[in-house]
Enzyme design. Structure first.
Site, PDB file in Angstrom:
ATOM      1  N   HIS A  82       2.500  -7.103   4.112  1.00  0.00           N
ATOM      2  CA  HIS A  82       1.128  -6.632   4.351  1.00  0.00           C
ATOM      3  C   HIS A  82       0.717  -6.978   5.768  1.00  0.00           C
ATOM      4  O   HIS A  82       1.441  -7.667   6.473  1.00  0.00           O
ATOM      5  CB  HIS A  82       0.166  -7.300   3.352  1.00  0.00           C
ATOM      6  N   GLU A 134      -2.372   0.146   7.791  1.00  0.00           N
ATOM      7  CA  GLU A 134      -1.481  -0.883   7.250  1.00  0.00           C
ATOM      8  C   GLU A 134      -0.262  -0.292   6.534  1.00  0.00           C
ATOM      9  O   GLU A 134       0.861  -0.757   6.704  1.00  0.00           O
ATOM     10  CB  GLU A 134      -2.267  -1.782   6.292  1.00  0.00           C
ATOM     11  N   HIS A 186       0.830  -1.222   0.000  1.00  0.00           N
ATOM     12  CA  HIS A 186       0.000   0.000   0.000  1.00  0.00           C
ATOM     13  C   HIS A 186       0.864   1.271   0.000  1.00  0.00           C
ATOM     14  O   HIS A 186       1.993   1.227  -0.464  1.00  0.00           O
ATOM     15  CB  HIS A 186      -0.994  -0.043   1.163  1.00  0.00           C
ATOM     16  N   GLU A 195       1.283 -11.783   5.102  1.00  0.00           N
ATOM     17  CA  GLU A 195       0.276 -11.075   5.910  1.00  0.00           C
ATOM     18  C   GLU A 195       0.835 -11.114   7.328  1.00  0.00           C
ATOM     19  O   GLU A 195       0.736 -12.123   8.029  1.00  0.00           O
ATOM     20  CB  GLU A 195      -1.090 -11.764   5.820  1.00  0.00           C
TER      21      GLU A 195
HETATM   22 ZN   LIG Z   1      -2.411  -5.305   2.378  1.00  0.00          ZN
END
Ligand SMILES: [Zn+2]
Length: 257
Positions: free
Chosen positions: A149, A96, A82, A219
């Site tokens: 992430h 995030e 992001h 993640e």
């Molecule tokens: Zn993400």
């Protein structure tokens, strides 16, 4: 007319001469003592300087030299997920894109110490197209691609790692090495290495589709989970080092043996 000295006068003169000799001797002793004292002080300073020199500076010089002489073995790509207009997941007053950047920077500095240069999709809060990230990595000649992430759900904690849907051996090795190091660094849960995407195991996340190199998307804990967040903050540098170690080992296995 000659002066005849009396015994008394002679004695007085002799005594006076003795006194003068004694004064001269005392003066010489004082000067000698002063000389010795100043030599001692100067010597002491020298010794102190010598101690200081051997105790500190060479280490610094050595470290500086070591930092300069870490040979660059190759390039890997660290993608801070992001950024800019795309905040990613938001929960518990966190975003995030901020977490992924902090972690990416920690990984980069740990990799540098291992002689691996990390190219980054971003080093600040800017927008970068998801598909472009893999293209940048290809252009930079990176040999491994790691995308960072954070997860979000109403419930759940721990780390999961996504690799391409066709389950390439080298991407799986990268993911396995990463999970192993993260587990020894301390995470809430190993949620496994998974192929494809959450909605479709035959599809791929853009980060696993574009790079021409082994890749994975991590993640890194749930931004919606207090414990994962606390660990993320407390262990940021530990996680950075763990990721660097795993990336290094994979790099060695794939390209240096
Ligand atoms: Zn993400």
């Amino acid at each position: 007319m000659s002066h005849q000295y009396t015994d008394e006068e002679i004695i007085r003169v002799i005594l006076e001469q003795r006194r003068q000799r004694r004064r001269k001797m005392m003066r010489r002793r004082r000067i000698a003592a002063l000389l010795v004292l100043s030599l001692l002080i100067l010597g002491g300073c020298g010794a102190f300087r010598a101690l200081h020199h051997t105790g500190d500076s060479p280490d610094k010089t050595k470290n500086a030299a070591a930092a300069k002489t870490v040979k660059i073995r190759g390039t890997v790509f660290i993608d801070a997920g992001h950024g800019g207009s795309d905040p990613g997941a938001q929960a518990l007053n966190r975003t995030e894109k901020d977490d992924t950047l902090r972690l990416a920077l920690a990984v980069r500095s740990a990799l540098k110490k291992r002689g691996l240069q990390a190219e980054m999709s971003r080093t600040d809060d800017t927008s970068v197209d998801r598909a472009k990230r893999g293209e940048i990595a290809n252009r930079k000649g990176a040999k491994l691609f790691v995308s960072l992430h954070r997860n979000k759900a109403s419930q759940g904690q721990g780390v999961e790692i996504w690799i391409p849907s066709d389950d390439p051996k080298d991407s799986r090795l990268l993911a396995e090495n990463i999970m192993k190091e993260l587990k020894s660094a301390g995470i809430t849960e190993d949620r496994g290495i998974r192929t494809g995407t959450l909605p479709d195991p035959k599809d791929d996340y853009q980060e696993n589709k574009t790079p021409d190199m082994p890749s994975c998307l991590i993640e890194f804990g749930f931004i919606s989970d207090e414990t994962d967040n606390r660990l993320f903050d407390e262990k940021l540098n530990t996680y950075g080092k763990a990721l660097a170690k795993a990336i290094d080992h994979t790099y060695q296995s794939l390209y240096e043996t």
